[in-house]
Design an enzyme around this catalytic site. Structure first.
Site, short mmCIF file in Angstrom:
data_model
loop_
_atom_site.label_atom_id
_atom_site.label_comp_id
_atom_site.label_asym_id
_atom_site.label_seq_id
_atom_site.Cartn_x
_atom_site.Cartn_y
_atom_site.Cartn_z
CE LYS A 130 -18.95 23.10 -6.32
NZ LYS A 130 -18.23 24.13 -6.66
CD GLU A 147 -11.02 29.16 -3.52
OE1 GLU A 147 -12.30 29.83 -3.69
OE2 GLU A 147 -11.23 28.24 -4.15
CD GLU A 149 -17.40 23.22 -9.60
OE1 GLU A 149 -16.06 23.36 -9.09
OE2 GLU A 149 -17.04 21.98 -11.03
CD GLU A 199 -11.03 19.04 -10.85
OE1 GLU A 199 -11.34 19.97 -10.12
OE2 GLU A 199 -12.07 18.84 -11.80
#
Length: 380
Positions: free
Chosen positions: A129, A179, A223, A364
């Site tokens: 990733k 986050e 993910e 996104e």
């Protein structure tokens, strides 16, 4: 306290408290010594100068070899969370409606090509990733009002993490991150990794469909699992009694849905007093997570350097505070921008895995830009 913020102040709001600080009493220097040691020396210097409860506040960049902007403030005030302030329900001051010049770096077509290249590298086994970002360069002839931007960010997402910090003379890092990288209070440690996102909709039915689709997306669940496993591994080195839910839940901001997992534990016993890791130590052990860099970390960072035509600086770094007892809160520096006198640079990124599609990842990032475009009154 939000109304008291002025450009140059240090503002940090979390779901549990709000901080407003002014002037640096002790600046954490750049140097070869580990950051934790430099912070400890700064805290000791502030205590020697007479501060009863010194703490550092500021930002750490994405790249570990770049200077941090951390300081022990000379003045500080703590208050309850913004969501507990009844005035936060009132509308924020609206943007002035001025014309912004917007330049994407890279442009959407170049970004799509970069995503396609990253997908090819992942499919042939180079890495698992990578997170690729792009920016918007906004400029205004009438100047940038950081106080008004912070107000609008806070009013739109008062349950998240809102911050405004000077990074260098004439520049301010602002954001509304969803986050939590890590928080430590006494023995208790908690992290809340987010990975896997979907844009929200003003249409209620479509918004629900988007949320359900995200929870069922094999690509996004994979993910997310990569990030959670990295956080679990890092925390297992310093914590006992780790709690890691088997399935993610959803969290929402004004613009996005995110897959979320809350990981918590207790600090493992250590041999001598004061030897337990601080919140900053734990944050540095986690940073950068696969949510903002990729995995394996070294290969992901190399690909980021190759494909991103700009410096991230504090984007995907971390922002927060750490006190002399080791307690503190650190959040991932996303949904953010760096503002100068007449310009603002916005950042947004997307996690790229084997199943990623360039058009979807570009969309996104466009959705993630909406947080700050709303704050400045501009459009993509």
């Amino acid at each position: 306290m939000l109304d008291s913020y002025r450009t140059g102040d240090m503002f940090f709001a979390s779901p549990s408290r709000t901080l407003l600080a002014r002037r640096a009493l002790v600046q954490v220097p750049h140097g070869d010594a580990p950051l934790g040691e430099r912070v400890a020396r700064a805290l000791a210097e502030a205590a020697d100068a007479g501060q009863e409860s010194p703490f550092v506040v500021g930002a750490v960049p994405f790249a570990g070899d770049e200077p941090v902007t951390l300081a022990v403030p000379a003045e500080s005030r703590w208050a309850p969370a913004l969501r507990e302030d009844p005035l936060i329900a009132l509308p924020a001051r609206q943007p002035p409606g001025e014309a912004w010049q917007v330049e994407p770096v890279p442009d959407a077509g170049t970004y799509r090509k970069a995503v396609g290249e990253a997908v090819q590298r992942i499919r042939r086994g180079d890495l698992e990733k990578v997170v690729l970002a792009r920016t918007l360069e906004l400029s205004s002839a009438s100047g940038v009002d950081t106080s008004a931007m912070l107000q609008r960010l806070a009013h739109r997402d008062p349950r998240g993490y809102t911050f405004a910090l000077p990074t260098e003379p004439g520049r301010t890092l602002l954001g509304a991150s969803p986050e939590l990288l890590v928080a430590r209070r006494g023995e208790h440690v908690v992290a809340n990794p987010l990975a896997g996102s979907a844009p929200r909709s003003d249409d209620v039915a479509e918004d629900v469909r988007s949320a359900v689709s995200l929870l069922e997306s094999a690509k996004d669940l994979h993910e997310h699992a990569v990030v959670v496993e990295a956080v679990r591994n890092a925390l297992s080195r310093v914590c006992t009694d780790l709690t890691v839910p088997p399935q993610p839940t959803l969290v929402r901001t004004a613009t996005m849905w995110h897959l979320s997992t809350t990981v918590s534990g207790e600090l493992a016993p250590r041999g001598r007093p004061g030897s337990r890791p601080t919140s900053l130590d734990i944050a540095l052990a986690l940073h950068p997570t696969p949510a903002v860099c990729g995995t394996p970390t070294g290969r992901a960072r190399a690909l980021i350097d190759e494909l991103e035509p700009f410096e991230r600086r504090f984007f995907t770094g971390m922002v927060g505070w750490n006190d002399a007892h080791g307690d503190g809160e650190w959040v991932v520096t996303i949904r953010c921008a760096e503002a100068a006198e007449r310009s603002v640079r916005l950042y947004a990124g997307a996690g790229i895995v084997a199943a990623s599609e360039p058009d979807a990842e570009t969309a996104e990032t466009a959705a993630k830009f909406r947080t700050f475009l709303h704050a400045v009154g501009a459009e993509l």
